[in-house]
Write a protein that holds these residues in place. Structure first.
Motif, PDB file in Angstrom:
ATOM      1  N   UNK A  85      28.864 -30.248  20.011  1.00  0.00           N
ATOM      2  CA  UNK A  85      29.300 -29.009  19.462  1.00  0.00           C
ATOM      3  C   UNK A  85      29.643 -30.504  17.615  1.00  0.00           C
ATOM      4  N   UNK A  86      30.283 -31.540  18.472  1.00  0.00           N
ATOM      5  CA  UNK A  86      30.537 -32.176  16.891  1.00  0.00           C
ATOM      6  C   UNK A  86      29.227 -33.112  16.321  1.00  0.00           C
ATOM      7  N   UNK A  87      28.496 -33.111  17.681  1.00  0.00           N
ATOM      8  CA  UNK A  87      26.994 -33.836  16.725  1.00  0.00           C
ATOM      9  C   UNK A  87      25.986 -32.506  16.379  1.00  0.00           C
ATOM     10  N   UNK A  88      26.719 -31.795  16.771  1.00  0.00           N
ATOM     11  CA  UNK A  88      25.589 -31.207  16.693  1.00  0.00           C
ATOM     12  C   UNK A  88      26.098 -30.744  14.669  1.00  0.00           C
ATOM     13  N   UNK A  89      27.359 -30.315  14.649  1.00  0.00           N
ATOM     14  CA  UNK A  89      28.093 -30.267  13.269  1.00  0.00           C
ATOM     15  C   UNK A  89      27.937 -32.057  12.328  1.00  0.00           C
ATOM     16  N   UNK A  90      27.205 -32.864  12.621  1.00  0.00           N
ATOM     17  CA  UNK A  90      27.474 -33.721  12.042  1.00  0.00           C
ATOM     18  C   UNK A  90      25.859 -33.902  11.642  1.00  0.00           C
ATOM     19  N   UNK A  91      24.794 -33.791  12.643  1.00  0.00           N
ATOM     20  CA  UNK A  91      23.333 -33.552  12.382  1.00  0.00           C
ATOM     21  C   UNK A  91      23.168 -32.509  11.504  1.00  0.00           C
ATOM     22  N   UNK A  92      23.741 -31.366  11.423  1.00  0.00           N
ATOM     23  CA  UNK A  92      23.257 -29.829  10.343  1.00  0.00           C
ATOM     24  C   UNK A  92      23.814 -30.219   8.828  1.00  0.00           C
ATOM     25  N   UNK A  93      25.659 -31.093   9.325  1.00  0.00           N
ATOM     26  CA  UNK A  93      26.205 -31.774   7.491  1.00  0.00           C
ATOM     27  C   UNK A  93      24.688 -32.124   7.203  1.00  0.00           C
ATOM     28  N   UNK A  94      24.061 -33.270   8.073  1.00  0.00           N
ATOM     29  CA  UNK A  94      23.309 -34.042   7.333  1.00  0.00           C
ATOM     30  C   UNK A  94      22.088 -33.171   6.384  1.00  0.00           C
ATOM     31  N   UNK A  95      21.535 -32.250   7.005  1.00  0.00           N
ATOM     32  CA  UNK A  95      20.521 -32.236   6.840  1.00  0.00           C
ATOM     33  C   UNK A  95      20.447 -31.280   6.009  1.00  0.00           C
ATOM     34  N   UNK A  96      22.090 -30.832   5.773  1.00  0.00           N
ATOM     35  CA  UNK A  96      22.341 -29.598   4.775  1.00  0.00           C
ATOM     36  C   UNK A  96      23.038 -30.935   2.890  1.00  0.00           C
ATOM     37  N   UNK A  97      22.819 -32.031   3.486  1.00  0.00           N
ATOM     38  CA  UNK A  97      22.745 -32.573   2.187  1.00  0.00           C
ATOM     39  C   UNK A  97      21.651 -32.786   1.636  1.00  0.00           C
ATOM     40  N   UNK A  98      20.253 -33.569   2.591  1.00  0.00           N
ATOM     41  CA  UNK A  98      19.643 -32.956   2.340  1.00  0.00           C
ATOM     42  C   UNK A  98      19.214 -32.186   1.068  1.00  0.00           C
ATOM     43  N   UNK A  99      18.677 -31.150   1.144  1.00  0.00           N
ATOM     44  CA  UNK A  99      18.962 -29.961   0.594  1.00  0.00           C
ATOM     45  C   UNK A  99      19.945 -29.577  -0.287  1.00  0.00           C
ATOM     46  N   UNK A 100      20.996 -30.545  -0.834  1.00  0.00           N
ATOM     47  CA  UNK A 100      21.844 -30.251  -1.824  1.00  0.00           C
ATOM     48  C   UNK A 100      22.925 -29.135  -1.205  1.00  0.00           C
ATOM     49  N   UNK A 101      23.025 -29.239  -0.132  1.00  0.00           N
ATOM     50  CA  UNK A 101      24.657 -28.256   0.098  1.00  0.00           C
ATOM     51  C   UNK A 101      25.509 -29.776   0.300  1.00  0.00           C
ATOM     52  N   UNK A 102      26.644 -29.182  -0.768  1.00  0.00           N
ATOM     53  CA  UNK A 102      27.536 -29.976  -0.338  1.00  0.00           C
ATOM     54  C   UNK A 102      28.577 -30.191   0.801  1.00  0.00           C
ATOM     55  N   UNK A 103      28.710 -29.198   1.259  1.00  0.00           N
ATOM     56  CA  UNK A 103      29.557 -28.616   2.879  1.00  0.00           C
ATOM     57  C   UNK A 103      29.013 -27.679   2.962  1.00  0.00           C
ATOM     58  N   UNK A 104      29.267 -27.621   4.913  1.00  0.00           N
ATOM     59  CA  UNK A 104      28.332 -27.168   6.000  1.00  0.00           C
ATOM     60  C   UNK A 104      29.764 -27.094   6.882  1.00  0.00           C
ATOM     61  N   UNK A 105      29.461 -25.192   7.329  1.00  0.00           N
ATOM     62  CA  UNK A 105      30.447 -25.139   8.472  1.00  0.00           C
ATOM     63  C   UNK A 105      29.483 -24.948   9.600  1.00  0.00           C
ATOM     64  N   UNK A 106      29.883 -25.000  10.767  1.00  0.00           N
ATOM     65  CA  UNK A 106      29.475 -24.460  12.509  1.00  0.00           C
ATOM     66  C   UNK A 106      30.221 -23.692  12.767  1.00  0.00           C
ATOM     67  N   UNK A 107      29.965 -22.929  13.344  1.00  0.00           N
ATOM     68  CA  UNK A 107      30.786 -21.656  14.206  1.00  0.00           C
ATOM     69  C   UNK A 107      30.369 -21.649  15.679  1.00  0.00           C
ATOM     70  N   UNK A 108      30.785 -22.262  17.091  1.00  0.00           N
ATOM     71  CA  UNK A 108      29.701 -21.371  17.895  1.00  0.00           C
ATOM     72  C   UNK A 108      31.136 -20.005  19.134  1.00  0.00           C
ATOM     73  N   UNK A 109      30.148 -19.003  18.769  1.00  0.00           N
ATOM     74  CA  UNK A 109      30.827 -18.131  19.421  1.00  0.00           C
ATOM     75  C   UNK A 109      29.620 -17.543  20.928  1.00  0.00           C
ATOM     76  N   UNK A 110      30.683 -17.072  21.544  1.00  0.00           N
ATOM     77  CA  UNK A 110      29.826 -16.634  22.982  1.00  0.00           C
ATOM     78  C   UNK A 110      30.164 -15.293  22.576  1.00  0.00           C
TER      79      UNK A 110
END
Length: 111
Positions: A85-110
């Motif tokens: 989950x932490x690795x996914x958050x890191x990759x998504x944060x980098x992808x968001x930064x490429x779009x100019x998004x300064x902060x991303x948050x990822x929550x996982x729910x069942x």
């Protein structure tokens, strides 16, 4: 030189990932590069990708994603001690930064 009209061969029986269309970061209208990346990663990990739901909220502070997966897939997506989950958050944060998004948050729910 390769012919652009010919798609590359699939690897391991899966379709190749195509480059995004010009003007859209993810190649799909209304979907950010971060959301497309998140969806791709979770679908690859899940045994039941049809049960995945990704909700995105974008505001001035950044992007927030809520991922719902089936109960059978939750352990695989979270990983041991939350490492996947932490690795996914890191990759998504980098992808968001490429779009100019300064902060991303990822929550996982069942579900």
């Amino acid at each position: 030189m390769s012919d652009p009209s010919v798609s590359p061969a699939s690897v391991d029986g899966q379709q190749p990932v195509e480059a995004p269309a010009p003007g859209s970061p993810s190649g799909q209208p209304g979907r950010s590069r971060a959301e497309a990346t998140l969806r791709y990663l979770v679908e690859q990990l899940a045994d039941h990708p049809e049960e995945i739901r990704v909700e995105a909220d974008h505001d001035a502070t950044g992007a927030r994603f809520r991922v719902q997966v089936g109960p059978d897939d939750m352990g695989r997506v979270i990983g041991r001690r939350g490492r996947t989950a932490q690795a996914i958050r890191t990759v998504v944060r980098v992808a968001g930064a490429r779009d100019g998004v300064s902060a991303t948050s990822v929550e996982f729910e069942d579900r």
